[in-house]
Design a protein around this motif. Sequence first.
Motif, PDB file in Angstrom:
ATOM      1  N   ILE A   1      27.213  77.350  49.825  1.00 40.80           N
ATOM      2  CA  ILE A   1      27.426  78.648  49.649  1.00 40.80           C
ATOM      3  C   ILE A   1      26.635  79.366  48.621  1.00 40.80           C
ATOM      4  CG2 ILE A   1      29.184  80.228  49.079  1.00 40.80           C
ATOM      5  CD1 ILE A   1      31.224  78.308  50.419  1.00 40.80           C
ATOM      6  N   GLU A   2      26.121  80.484  48.908  1.00 39.44           N
ATOM      7  CA  GLU A   2      25.229  81.327  47.924  1.00 39.44           C
ATOM      8  C   GLU A   2      26.128  82.232  47.100  1.00 39.44           C
ATOM      9  OE1 GLU A   2      20.634  83.267  47.712  1.00 39.44           O
ATOM     10  OE2 GLU A   2      21.845  83.401  49.579  1.00 39.44           O
ATOM     11  N   TYR A   3      25.666  82.273  45.853  1.00 36.03           N
ATOM     12  CA  TYR A   3      26.342  82.852  44.921  1.00 36.03           C
ATOM     13  C   TYR A   3      25.671  83.909  44.062  1.00 36.03           C
ATOM     14  CZ  TYR A   3      30.784  80.237  45.494  1.00 36.03           C
ATOM     15  OH  TYR A   3      31.708  79.450  45.816  1.00 36.03           O
TER      16      TYR A   3
ATOM     17  N   VAL B   1      34.225  91.869  31.950  1.00 39.04           N
ATOM     18  CA  VAL B   1      34.724  90.892  33.050  1.00 39.04           C
ATOM     19  C   VAL B   1      33.684  90.426  33.892  1.00 39.04           C
ATOM     20  CG1 VAL B   1      36.414  90.565  34.791  1.00 39.04           C
ATOM     21  CG2 VAL B   1      36.925  91.885  32.493  1.00 39.04           C
ATOM     22  N   TRP B   2      33.583  89.002  34.168  1.00 45.91           N
ATOM     23  CA  TRP B   2      32.683  88.789  35.075  1.00 45.91           C
ATOM     24  C   TRP B   2      33.098  87.490  35.915  1.00 45.91           C
ATOM     25  CZ3 TRP B   2      30.103  83.754  35.091  1.00 45.91           C
ATOM     26  CH2 TRP B   2      30.386  82.833  33.910  1.00 45.91           C
ATOM     27  N   CYS B   3      32.232  87.346  36.908  1.00 47.85           N
ATOM     28  CA  CYS B   3      32.499  86.126  38.017  1.00 47.85           C
ATOM     29  C   CYS B   3      31.393  85.532  38.554  1.00 47.85           C
ATOM     30  CB  CYS B   3      33.682  86.638  38.996  1.00 47.85           C
ATOM     31  SG  CYS B   3      32.982  87.756  40.080  1.00 47.85           S
ATOM     32  N   ASP B   4      31.585  84.498  39.211  1.00 49.68           N
ATOM     33  CA  ASP B   4      30.538  83.889  40.223  1.00 49.68           C
ATOM     34  C   ASP B   4      31.034  84.318  41.428  1.00 49.68           C
ATOM     35  OD1 ASP B   4      29.073  82.693  38.053  1.00 49.68           O
ATOM     36  OD2 ASP B   4      30.001  80.535  38.668  1.00 49.68           O
ATOM     37  N   ALA B   5      30.195  85.232  42.316  1.00 50.05           N
ATOM     38  CA  ALA B   5      30.862  85.814  43.536  1.00 50.05           C
ATOM     39  C   ALA B   5      30.069  85.207  44.755  1.00 50.05           C
ATOM     40  CB  ALA B   5      30.662  87.365  43.439  1.00 50.05           C
ATOM     41  N   ARG B   6      30.629  84.941  45.819  1.00 48.19           N
ATOM     42  CA  ARG B   6      30.099  84.424  47.011  1.00 48.19           C
ATOM     43  C   ARG B   6      29.257  85.666  47.423  1.00 48.19           C
ATOM     44  NH1 ARG B   6      33.942  80.617  50.364  1.00 48.19           N
ATOM     45  NH2 ARG B   6      34.580  79.404  48.703  1.00 48.19           N
ATOM     46  N   LEU B   7      27.911  85.486  47.563  1.00 49.88           N
ATOM     47  CA  LEU B   7      26.992  86.437  47.783  1.00 49.88           C
ATOM     48  C   LEU B   7      27.659  87.443  49.384  1.00 49.88           C
ATOM     49  CD1 LEU B   7      24.270  87.870  47.173  1.00 49.88           C
ATOM     50  CD2 LEU B   7      23.105  86.415  48.843  1.00 49.88           C
ATOM     51  N   SER B   8      28.440  86.773  49.901  1.00 43.25           N
ATOM     52  CA  SER B   8      29.001  87.400  51.166  1.00 43.25           C
ATOM     53  C   SER B   8      30.055  88.532  50.861  1.00 43.25           C
ATOM     54  CB  SER B   8      29.477  86.513  52.135  1.00 43.25           C
ATOM     55  OG  SER B   8      30.502  85.747  51.581  1.00 43.25           O
TER      56      SER B   8
ATOM     57  N   PHE C   1      24.337  90.474  38.139  1.00 43.79           N
ATOM     58  CA  PHE C   1      23.374  89.942  37.039  1.00 43.79           C
ATOM     59  C   PHE C   1      22.702  88.680  37.034  1.00 43.79           C
ATOM     60  CE2 PHE C   1      27.524  88.376  35.164  1.00 43.79           C
ATOM     61  CZ  PHE C   1      26.917  87.544  34.563  1.00 43.79           C
ATOM     62  N   GLY C   2      21.643  88.383  36.626  1.00 46.41           N
ATOM     63  CA  GLY C   2      21.046  86.964  36.907  1.00 46.41           C
ATOM     64  C   GLY C   2      20.607  86.709  38.011  1.00 46.41           C
ATOM     65  N   GLU C   3      20.206  85.285  38.362  1.00 47.68           N
ATOM     66  CA  GLU C   3      19.479  84.987  39.604  1.00 47.68           C
ATOM     67  C   GLU C   3      20.805  84.374  40.494  1.00 47.68           C
ATOM     68  OE1 GLU C   3      16.290  85.060  40.245  1.00 47.68           O
ATOM     69  OE2 GLU C   3      16.172  85.869  38.217  1.00 47.68           O
ATOM     70  N   LYS C   4      20.461  84.602  41.935  1.00 47.22           N
ATOM     71  CA  LYS C   4      21.384  84.042  42.945  1.00 47.22           C
ATOM     72  C   LYS C   4      21.247  82.574  42.441  1.00 47.22           C
ATOM     73  CE  LYS C   4      20.649  88.025  45.799  1.00 47.22           C
ATOM     74  NZ  LYS C   4      19.851  88.383  46.920  1.00 47.22           N
ATOM     75  N   PHE C   5      22.435  81.636  43.036  1.00 47.12           N
ATOM     76  CA  PHE C   5      22.541  80.358  43.032  1.00 47.12           C
ATOM     77  C   PHE C   5      23.432  79.993  44.146  1.00 47.12           C
ATOM     78  CE2 PHE C   5      25.611  81.908  40.303  1.00 47.12           C
ATOM     79  CZ  PHE C   5      26.747  81.187  40.312  1.00 47.12           C
ATOM     80  N   TRP C   6      23.257  78.326  44.092  1.00 49.73           N
ATOM     81  CA  TRP C   6      23.983  77.813  45.170  1.00 49.73           C
ATOM     82  C   TRP C   6      25.158  76.935  44.617  1.00 49.73           C
ATOM     83  CZ3 TRP C   6      23.295  78.884  50.690  1.00 49.73           C
ATOM     84  CH2 TRP C   6      22.090  79.480  50.779  1.00 49.73           C
ATOM     85  N   LYS C   7      26.349  76.883  45.594  1.00 49.98           N
ATOM     86  CA  LYS C   7      27.383  75.752  45.160  1.00 49.98           C
ATOM     87  C   LYS C   7      27.454  75.234  46.774  1.00 49.98           C
ATOM     88  CE  LYS C   7      29.824  77.930  41.395  1.00 49.98           C
ATOM     89  NZ  LYS C   7      31.204  78.649  41.138  1.00 49.98           N
ATOM     90  N   GLY C   8      27.158  73.871  46.577  1.00 51.99           N
ATOM     91  CA  GLY C   8      27.288  73.376  47.888  1.00 51.99           C
ATOM     92  C   GLY C   8      26.395  74.171  49.010  1.00 51.99           C
TER      93      GLY C   8
END
Length: 164
Positions: free
Chosen positions: A155-157, A126-133, A146-153
Amino acid sequence: MTSNNSILTPGTVDIRSIKSTDTIPLRHSVLWPHAPASYVCLPEDEEGAHLGAFVPGTVSPVCIISMFVESLPHVEVPRADDSDTIKAVRFRKFACDPTYQGQGIGTLLLQHVFLMAKAELLADVVWCDARLSSASWYEKRGMRPFGEKFWKGSIEYVRMRIDV
């Protein structure tokens, strides 16, 4: 994080399937309150499973989550026996009314998703895109980044996963 300090006893949280439209109020007010409500609607909502957590005295869910059968991004990792690829379930738009945060309702709902993904959808992960906060909250519940951090608008994920 706000709490109304009520103590939930076992059995007081009712987790059940809801319509995708029933998720919109919490998605909007908790996740993206400054965007139009349409911003929290997903094109694939009708293909997902949507769950709500209800507590005594509420007619609307106090916590919601949506689940979709969706491969892990960027990497298809073979199973240990190399006979197939991992079956993955992604959850999205997980939100809890701030009045009810800190009482374990979100944890119960997330655990329900893990069990449902394994037992009903036969998922391996099970996976998700989680807000870094929120990443540490997910880590305390067994998920790992897992993977690299990224931004949506603005907000860092980070992507998070758990083997079920």
